[in-house]
Design a protein around this motif. Structure first.
Motif, PDB file in Angstrom:
ATOM      1  N   LEU A  27       0.715  -1.012   0.163  1.00 35.03           N
ATOM      2  CA  LEU A  27       0.164   0.123   0.173  1.00 35.03           C
ATOM      3  C   LEU A  27       0.825   1.179  -0.104  1.00 35.03           C
ATOM      4  CD1 LEU A  27       0.136   0.970   3.406  1.00 35.03           C
ATOM      5  CD2 LEU A  27      -1.384  -0.962   3.445  1.00 35.03           C
ATOM      6  N   ALA A  28       0.331   2.279  -0.493  1.00 33.08           N
ATOM      7  CA  ALA A  28       1.022   3.700  -0.659  1.00 33.08           C
ATOM      8  C   ALA A  28       0.006   4.724  -0.276  1.00 33.08           C
ATOM      9  CB  ALA A  28       1.494   3.675  -1.994  1.00 33.08           C
ATOM     10  N   TRP A  29       0.557   5.773   0.519  1.00 33.42           N
ATOM     11  CA  TRP A  29      -0.133   6.876   0.838  1.00 33.42           C
ATOM     12  C   TRP A  29       0.113   7.834  -0.380  1.00 33.42           C
ATOM     13  CZ3 TRP A  29      -3.646   7.063   4.554  1.00 33.42           C
ATOM     14  CH2 TRP A  29      -3.536   6.457   5.524  1.00 33.42           C
ATOM     15  N   ASN A  30      -0.950   8.597  -0.917  1.00 37.74           N
ATOM     16  CA  ASN A  30      -0.819   9.652  -1.900  1.00 37.74           C
ATOM     17  C   ASN A  30       0.095  10.909  -1.216  1.00 37.74           C
ATOM     18  OD1 ASN A  30      -1.058  11.748  -3.423  1.00 37.74           O
ATOM     19  ND2 ASN A  30      -2.795  10.934  -4.697  1.00 37.74           N
ATOM     20  N   PRO A  31       1.039  11.321  -1.508  1.00 38.19           N
ATOM     21  CA  PRO A  31       1.887  12.176  -0.744  1.00 38.19           C
ATOM     22  C   PRO A  31       1.361  13.726  -1.041  1.00 38.19           C
ATOM     23  CG  PRO A  31       2.989  11.748  -2.669  1.00 38.19           C
ATOM     24  CD  PRO A  31       2.122  10.901  -2.577  1.00 38.19           C
ATOM     25  N   ALA A  32       0.104  13.992  -2.026  1.00 36.43           N
ATOM     26  CA  ALA A  32      -0.265  14.983  -2.213  1.00 36.43           C
ATOM     27  C   ALA A  32      -1.469  15.256  -1.162  1.00 36.43           C
ATOM     28  CB  ALA A  32      -0.583  15.547  -3.608  1.00 36.43           C
ATOM     29  N   THR A  33      -1.844  14.232  -0.482  1.00 41.65           N
ATOM     30  CA  THR A  33      -2.979  14.318   0.360  1.00 41.65           C
ATOM     31  C   THR A  33      -3.091  14.263   1.826  1.00 41.65           C
ATOM     32  OG1 THR A  33      -3.503  12.037   0.074  1.00 41.65           O
ATOM     33  CG2 THR A  33      -4.348  13.348  -1.715  1.00 41.65           C
ATOM     34  N   GLY A  34      -3.927  14.512   2.653  1.00 40.22           N
ATOM     35  CA  GLY A  34      -3.834  14.311   3.989  1.00 40.22           C
ATOM     36  C   GLY A  34      -3.445  15.544   4.845  1.00 40.22           C
ATOM     37  N   PRO A  39      -8.669  15.437   2.252  1.00 37.93           N
ATOM     38  CA  PRO A  39      -8.598  13.945   2.713  1.00 37.93           C
ATOM     39  C   PRO A  39      -7.474  13.322   2.105  1.00 37.93           C
ATOM     40  CG  PRO A  39     -10.619  14.666   2.000  1.00 37.93           C
ATOM     41  CD  PRO A  39      -9.908  16.000   1.426  1.00 37.93           C
ATOM     42  N   ALA A  40      -7.180  12.242   3.032  1.00 38.73           N
ATOM     43  CA  ALA A  40      -5.970  11.318   2.680  1.00 38.73           C
ATOM     44  C   ALA A  40      -6.328  10.162   1.651  1.00 38.73           C
ATOM     45  CB  ALA A  40      -5.520  10.649   3.972  1.00 38.73           C
ATOM     46  N   ILE A  41      -5.383  10.001   0.799  1.00 36.69           N
ATOM     47  CA  ILE A  41      -5.775   8.925  -0.056  1.00 36.69           C
ATOM     48  C   ILE A  41      -4.764   7.792   0.010  1.00 36.69           C
ATOM     49  CG2 ILE A  41      -5.888   8.166  -2.607  1.00 36.69           C
ATOM     50  CD1 ILE A  41      -7.077  11.038  -3.288  1.00 36.69           C
ATOM     51  N   LEU A  42      -5.141   6.501  -0.289  1.00 34.39           N
ATOM     52  CA  LEU A  42      -4.445   5.497  -0.103  1.00 34.39           C
ATOM     53  C   LEU A  42      -4.555   4.378  -1.179  1.00 34.39           C
ATOM     54  CD1 LEU A  42      -2.426   3.674   1.972  1.00 34.39           C
ATOM     55  CD2 LEU A  42      -4.645   2.773   3.018  1.00 34.39           C
ATOM     56  N   TRP A  54      -8.307   4.139  -1.883  1.00 32.00           N
ATOM     57  CA  TRP A  54      -9.155   4.602  -0.625  1.00 32.00           C
ATOM     58  C   TRP A  54      -9.150   5.931  -0.349  1.00 32.00           C
ATOM     59  CZ3 TRP A  54     -11.628   0.196   1.110  1.00 32.00           C
ATOM     60  CH2 TRP A  54     -11.103  -1.135   0.799  1.00 32.00           C
ATOM     61  N   GLN A  55     -10.270   6.778  -0.106  1.00 28.85           N
ATOM     62  CA  GLN A  55     -10.187   8.049   0.242  1.00 28.85           C
ATOM     63  C   GLN A  55     -10.831   8.298   1.570  1.00 28.85           C
ATOM     64  OE1 GLN A  55     -11.749  10.836  -2.793  1.00 28.85           O
ATOM     65  NE2 GLN A  55     -11.475  12.353  -1.322  1.00 28.85           N
ATOM     66  N   GLN A  56     -10.063   9.096   2.273  1.00 31.75           N
ATOM     67  CA  GLN A  56     -10.732   9.676   3.709  1.00 31.75           C
ATOM     68  C   GLN A  56     -11.982   9.970   3.715  1.00 31.75           C
ATOM     69  OE1 GLN A  56      -8.218  12.181   5.681  1.00 31.75           O
ATOM     70  NE2 GLN A  56      -8.638  11.616   7.606  1.00 31.75           N
TER      71      GLN A  56
END
Length: 123
Positions: A27-34, A39-42, A54-56
């Protein structure tokens, strides 16, 4: 380490992301989010040959929803995924010897390139 420090390091499950039907390999977190109200995107990748995005629900929420399923590009387990620094492209790699580059266009993801390892033959 003090008891207070141990308590502050305790991990607790806040949500189980369900949707993959086989083992999740990466898995990887999108660095431009959160951050900054975004909202964070994974992205998660699995043995069922798919990637899920996946989106927060909101910046203050601990809940995530599956917003997209990227499929039909890999023929074997998707083993790894990684976002570009801008967060607009996602690379996925598979045991089928391909790397697929996905580009986000609004809420959709489009395959823009597939890189394939060609088997080298000796003469």
């Amino acid at each position: 380490m003090t008891l207070l420090e141990e308590e502050s390091l305790k991990l607790t499950e806040v949500q189980r992301l369900e949707g993959h039907t086989d083992r999740v390999w990466g898995l990887a977190w999108n660095p431009a989010t959160g951050a900054d109200g975004v909202p964070a995107i994974l992205a998660s990748c699995s043995g069922e040959k798919t990637v899920r995005i996946w989106q927060q629900r909101s910046p203050s929420s601990t809940s995530f929803d599956c917003k997209a399923v990227l499929e039909d590009k890999h023929t074997r387990t998707v083993r790894s995924c990684s976002w570009s620094p801008s967060g607009k492209q996602l690379a996925t790699t598979s045991f089928d010897a391909t790397t697929t580059i996905w580009e986000q266009n609004g809420t959709d993801f489009e395959c823009v390139s597939t890189l394939e390892v060609l088997q080298q033959t000796s003469f």
